[in-house]
Design a protein around this motif. Structure first.
Motif, PDB file in Angstrom:
ATOM      1  N   THR A  89      36.646  57.800  59.063  1.00  0.00           N
ATOM      2  CA  THR A  89      38.080  57.494  59.163  1.00  0.00           C
ATOM      3  C   THR A  89      38.356  56.611  60.379  1.00  0.00           C
ATOM      4  O   THR A  89      39.180  55.692  60.319  1.00  0.00           O
ATOM      5  N   THR A  90      37.646  56.863  61.506  1.00  0.00           N
ATOM      6  CA  THR A  90      37.837  56.008  62.693  1.00  0.00           C
ATOM      7  C   THR A  90      37.438  54.571  62.365  1.00  0.00           C
ATOM      8  O   THR A  90      38.085  53.625  62.818  1.00  0.00           O
ATOM      9  N   THR A  91      36.378  54.414  61.577  1.00  0.00           N
ATOM     10  CA  THR A  91      35.970  53.063  61.164  1.00  0.00           C
ATOM     11  C   THR A  91      37.121  52.380  60.417  1.00  0.00           C
ATOM     12  O   THR A  91      37.475  51.232  60.712  1.00  0.00           O
ATOM     13  N   ALA A  92      37.712  53.107  59.464  1.00  0.00           N
ATOM     14  CA  ALA A  92      38.831  52.539  58.704  1.00  0.00           C
ATOM     15  C   ALA A  92      40.001  52.212  59.626  1.00  0.00           C
ATOM     16  O   ALA A  92      40.663  51.177  59.473  1.00  0.00           O
ATOM     17  N   GLN A  93      40.239  53.091  60.606  1.00  0.00           N
ATOM     18  CA  GLN A  93      41.369  52.861  61.516  1.00  0.00           C
ATOM     19  C   GLN A  93      41.121  51.648  62.416  1.00  0.00           C
ATOM     20  O   GLN A  93      42.060  50.971  62.823  1.00  0.00           O
ATOM     21  N   CYS A  94      39.868  51.364  62.720  1.00  0.00           N
ATOM     22  CA  CYS A  94      39.553  50.134  63.473  1.00  0.00           C
ATOM     23  C   CYS A  94      39.778  48.911  62.573  1.00  0.00           C
ATOM     24  O   CYS A  94      40.311  47.893  63.017  1.00  0.00           O
ATOM     25  N   VAL A  95      39.377  49.042  61.301  1.00  0.00           N
ATOM     26  CA  VAL A  95      39.524  47.908  60.376  1.00  0.00           C
ATOM     27  C   VAL A  95      40.995  47.548  60.191  1.00  0.00           C
ATOM     28  O   VAL A  95      41.353  46.367  60.136  1.00  0.00           O
ATOM     29  N   ILE A  96      41.846  48.574  60.149  1.00  0.00           N
ATOM     30  CA  ILE A  96      43.273  48.268  59.918  1.00  0.00           C
ATOM     31  C   ILE A  96      44.022  48.007  61.226  1.00  0.00           C
ATOM     32  O   ILE A  96      45.222  47.719  61.223  1.00  0.00           O
ATOM     33  N   GLY A  97      43.301  48.087  62.349  1.00  0.00           N
ATOM     34  CA  GLY A  97      43.917  47.701  63.621  1.00  0.00           C
ATOM     35  C   GLY A  97      44.624  48.816  64.344  1.00  0.00           C
ATOM     36  O   GLY A  97      45.316  48.584  65.337  1.00  0.00           O
ATOM     37  N   ILE A  98      44.485  50.067  63.866  1.00  0.00           N
ATOM     38  CA  ILE A  98      45.112  51.190  64.577  1.00  0.00           C
ATOM     39  C   ILE A  98      44.433  51.368  65.936  1.00  0.00           C
ATOM     40  O   ILE A  98      45.069  51.619  66.946  1.00  0.00           O
ATOM     41  N   TYR A  99      43.106  51.222  65.964  1.00  0.00           N
ATOM     42  CA  TYR A  99      42.350  51.287  67.218  1.00  0.00           C
ATOM     43  C   TYR A  99      41.665  49.958  67.476  1.00  0.00           C
ATOM     44  O   TYR A  99      41.035  49.421  66.558  1.00  0.00           O
ATOM     45  N   PRO A 100      41.730  49.446  68.705  1.00  0.00           N
ATOM     46  CA  PRO A 100      40.904  48.284  69.031  1.00  0.00           C
ATOM     47  C   PRO A 100      39.460  48.753  69.243  1.00  0.00           C
ATOM     48  O   PRO A 100      39.243  49.846  69.781  1.00  0.00           O
ATOM     49  N   PRO A 101      38.463  47.980  68.821  1.00  0.00           N
ATOM     50  CA  PRO A 101      37.075  48.412  69.026  1.00  0.00           C
ATOM     51  C   PRO A 101      36.736  48.498  70.508  1.00  0.00           C
ATOM     52  O   PRO A 101      37.258  47.725  71.319  1.00  0.00           O
ATOM     53  N   THR A 102      35.877  49.449  70.878  1.00  0.00           N
ATOM     54  CA  THR A 102      35.330  49.504  72.230  1.00  0.00           C
ATOM     55  C   THR A 102      34.368  48.334  72.426  1.00  0.00           C
ATOM     56  O   THR A 102      34.309  47.718  73.484  1.00  0.00           O
ATOM     57  N   ASP A 103      33.639  48.021  71.378  1.00  0.00           N
ATOM     58  CA  ASP A 103      32.716  46.889  71.407  1.00  0.00           C
ATOM     59  C   ASP A 103      32.435  46.488  69.964  1.00  0.00           C
ATOM     60  O   ASP A 103      32.727  47.232  69.029  1.00  0.00           O
ATOM     61  N   GLY A 104      31.859  45.305  69.805  1.00  0.00           N
ATOM     62  CA  GLY A 104      31.550  44.829  68.460  1.00  0.00           C
ATOM     63  C   GLY A 104      32.707  44.042  67.868  1.00  0.00           C
ATOM     64  O   GLY A 104      33.734  43.825  68.533  1.00  0.00           O
ATOM     65  N   GLU A 105      32.544  43.646  66.633  1.00  0.00           N
ATOM     66  CA  GLU A 105      33.521  42.745  66.034  1.00  0.00           C
ATOM     67  C   GLU A 105      33.813  43.143  64.591  1.00  0.00           C
ATOM     68  O   GLU A 105      32.933  43.632  63.885  1.00  0.00           O
ATOM     69  N   ILE A 106      35.049  42.905  64.185  1.00  0.00           N
ATOM     70  CA  ILE A 106      35.409  43.069  62.774  1.00  0.00           C
ATOM     71  C   ILE A 106      36.026  41.752  62.319  1.00  0.00           C
ATOM     72  O   ILE A 106      36.998  41.280  62.915  1.00  0.00           O
ATOM     73  N   LEU A 107      35.436  41.164  61.299  1.00  0.00           N
ATOM     74  CA  LEU A 107      35.941  39.894  60.786  1.00  0.00           C
ATOM     75  C   LEU A 107      36.506  40.106  59.395  1.00  0.00           C
ATOM     76  O   LEU A 107      35.835  40.672  58.518  1.00  0.00           O
ATOM     77  N   PHE A 108      37.738  39.671  59.180  1.00  0.00           N
ATOM     78  CA  PHE A 108      38.355  39.731  57.855  1.00  0.00           C
ATOM     79  C   PHE A 108      38.662  38.310  57.418  1.00  0.00           C
ATOM     80  O   PHE A 108      39.394  37.596  58.119  1.00  0.00           O
ATOM     81  N   LYS A 109      38.074  37.905  56.312  1.00  0.00           N
ATOM     82  CA  LYS A 109      38.189  36.512  55.836  1.00  0.00           C
ATOM     83  C   LYS A 109      37.868  35.543  56.970  1.00  0.00           C
ATOM     84  O   LYS A 109      38.558  34.536  57.180  1.00  0.00           O
ATOM     85  N   GLY A 110      36.866  35.883  57.762  1.00  0.00           N
ATOM     86  CA  GLY A 110      36.393  35.001  58.831  1.00  0.00           C
ATOM     87  C   GLY A 110      37.171  35.092  60.124  1.00  0.00           C
ATOM     88  O   GLY A 110      36.801  34.470  61.116  1.00  0.00           O
ATOM     89  N   GLN A 111      38.243  35.885  60.138  1.00  0.00           N
ATOM     90  CA  GLN A 111      39.093  35.974  61.332  1.00  0.00           C
ATOM     91  C   GLN A 111      38.822  37.291  62.060  1.00  0.00           C
ATOM     92  O   GLN A 111      38.716  38.351  61.422  1.00  0.00           O
ATOM     93  N   THR A 112      38.724  37.227  63.387  1.00  0.00           N
ATOM     94  CA  THR A 112      38.492  38.454  64.151  1.00  0.00           C
ATOM     95  C   THR A 112      39.732  39.333  64.100  1.00  0.00           C
ATOM     96  O   THR A 112      40.818  38.925  64.514  1.00  0.00           O
ATOM     97  N   ILE A 113      39.556  40.543  63.609  1.00  0.00           N
ATOM     98  CA  ILE A 113      40.706  41.428  63.385  1.00  0.00           C
ATOM     99  C   ILE A 113      41.393  41.836  64.682  1.00  0.00           C
ATOM    100  O   ILE A 113      42.611  41.816  64.776  1.00  0.00           O
ATOM    101  N   SER A 114      40.603  42.196  65.720  1.00  0.00           N
ATOM    102  CA  SER A 114      41.237  42.686  66.944  1.00  0.00           C
ATOM    103  C   SER A 114      42.165  41.636  67.542  1.00  0.00           C
ATOM    104  O   SER A 114      43.267  41.930  67.985  1.00  0.00           O
ATOM    105  N   GLU A 115      41.716  40.376  67.507  1.00  0.00           N
ATOM    106  CA  GLU A 115      42.566  39.291  68.028  1.00  0.00           C
ATOM    107  C   GLU A 115      43.831  39.148  67.196  1.00  0.00           C
ATOM    108  O   GLU A 115      44.932  39.054  67.702  1.00  0.00           O
ATOM    109  N   ALA A 116      43.619  39.169  65.867  1.00  0.00           N
ATOM    110  CA  ALA A 116      44.760  38.951  64.977  1.00  0.00           C
ATOM    111  C   ALA A 116      45.790  40.057  65.126  1.00  0.00           C
ATOM    112  O   ALA A 116      46.996  39.803  65.160  1.00  0.00           O
ATOM    113  N   PHE A 117      45.325  41.317  65.265  1.00  0.00           N
ATOM    114  CA  PHE A 117      46.276  42.410  65.402  1.00  0.00           C
ATOM    115  C   PHE A 117      46.980  42.355  66.747  1.00  0.00           C
ATOM    116  O   PHE A 117      48.149  42.685  66.850  1.00  0.00           O
TER     117      PHE A 117
END
Ligand code: SF4
Length: 346
Positions: free
Chosen positions: A49-77
């Motif tokens: 569930t924490t993984t899903a919450q990082c993907v949807i931007g509820i939590y910013p990652p401590t480290d690493g990257e999530i890319l959605f359609k080539g865009q970094t999610i943490s930046e976009a959120f």
């Protein structure tokens, strides 16, 4: 169905607590292809569930990257990208607590339309009716009802309609049927599968119900104490499970048919409970429960290795698989390793 919509790359999500750091998600990587359903499976506390919450931007990652359609999610959120929030939606486990009891179904469905400016105000009613029809609820009958006046399955249908209000590409399904009566679970799953086909949706399906994934997912990923243990295409996963934790989960599934019985691993007893995520065992985190552990398992943390097409596992029993395969290839030996054997088309 060939392009990658989501990439989770070396994702970590740690939570500092008074008792120590909880490594809820610890260096996991996987990708999701447009139009597929990937099942993220594990016990409570595994980090799914924490993984899903990082993907949807509820939590910013401590480290690493999530890319959605080539865009970094943490930046976009962090830039509060409404386009991204429209494109990734979530359906929660308990529709009873995710729907505001003081609002009618019509009011509930109008919220995402207003927030995300999906339709003009005069088109809202038409859109709400089409969303209800999409989830097989007669619009005129349900539109003015309140959540407490409808059943659990119907509430979840409304929650699905709300998630689809913004025409998303990726939908995170966080145990969408586990709070429902068995009698309506099948109906919700069938609806989700139909909507996926009709709308070309991609699903990240979070669940602890491994048997459900057999009929729903195109690939299955197993998590344990914040780490991925094994990922494989569904048929391969059920025919050739490798990780001892996967085998333990599979051996606990009740079976009804002879076909299922033949596929079920034997002699894998469930040992103990999942340890506290504050005190993750050293080496392979599963070693305290593993029936196949070796001396090295308590010291060395295994890495993910590919043992077949799209099939990766993280266990010392398979660490040399690639090396062995390359030696066999160099020597021209056509050994029939079980993972390389052609499988029936069935
Ligand atoms: Fe078991 Fe060792 Fe494999 Fe971990 S690495 S799953 S303890 S055999």
């Amino acid at each position: 169905m060939t392009d990658t919509i989501l990439v989770v790359d070396k994702l970590k999500k740690y939570f500092p607590t008074k008792r120590g750091t909880v490594k809820a998600v610890d260096n996991i990587s996987f990708s999701v292809t447009t139009g597929e359903t990937i099942g993220l499976v594990g016990e409570s506390g595994s980090g799914k569930t924490t993984t899903a919450q990082c993907v949807i931007g509820i939590y910013p990652p401590t480290d690493g990257e999530i890319l959605f359609k080539g865009q970094t999610i943490s930046e976009a959120f962090s830039k509060r990208s409404k386009a991204l929030k429209r494109d990734i939606r979530i359906v929660f486990q308990d529709p009873g607590s995710s729907l505001n009891p003081k609002r009618s179904i019509k009011q509930i469905l109008s919220v995402p339309l207003k927030v995300h400016r999906v339709a003009t105000k005069k088109d809202h009613l038409t859109k709400i009716k089409s969303l209800l029809a999409m989830v097989e609820l007669p619009p005129d009958e349900y539109m003015y009802k309140y959540p407490q006046a409808i059943g659990g399955g119907e509430k979840q249908m409304v929650a699905i309609a709300r998630a689809l209000a913004t025409d998303p590409s990726l939908v995170l399904l966080d145990e969408p049927t586990s709070a429902l009566d068995v009698s309506v679970q099948g109906k919700i799953i069938n609806l989700l599968m139909k909507l996926q086909q009709d709308l070309n949706l991609t699903y990240l399906f979070i669940t602890h119900d491994l048997s459900l994934m057999r009929n729903v997912a195109s690939r299955v990923a197993i998590m344990y104490l914040g780490k991925l243990c094994e990922i494989a295409p569904t048929v391969e996963f059920f025919q050739n499970p490798t990780h001892p934790y996967t085998k333990m989960l599979l051996s606990a599934i009740p079976v009804v048919s002879q076909e299922e019985k033949a596929l079920k691993p034997t002699k894998i007893a469930s040992r103990g409970e999942i340890p506290s995520p504050v005190n993750v065992p050293s080496g392979c985190s599963f070693h305290s429960r593993c029936s196949e552990k070796m001396d090295m398992c308590a010291q060395d943390d295994p890495v993910m290795v590919e043992i077949g097409e799209g099939h990766v596992t993280r266990c010392h029993l398979y660490q040399d698989t690639k090396v062995a395969a390359s030696i066999e290839q160099e020597e021209g030996v056509h050994a029939q390793d079980p993972v390389d054997q052609p499988r029936g088309d069935g």
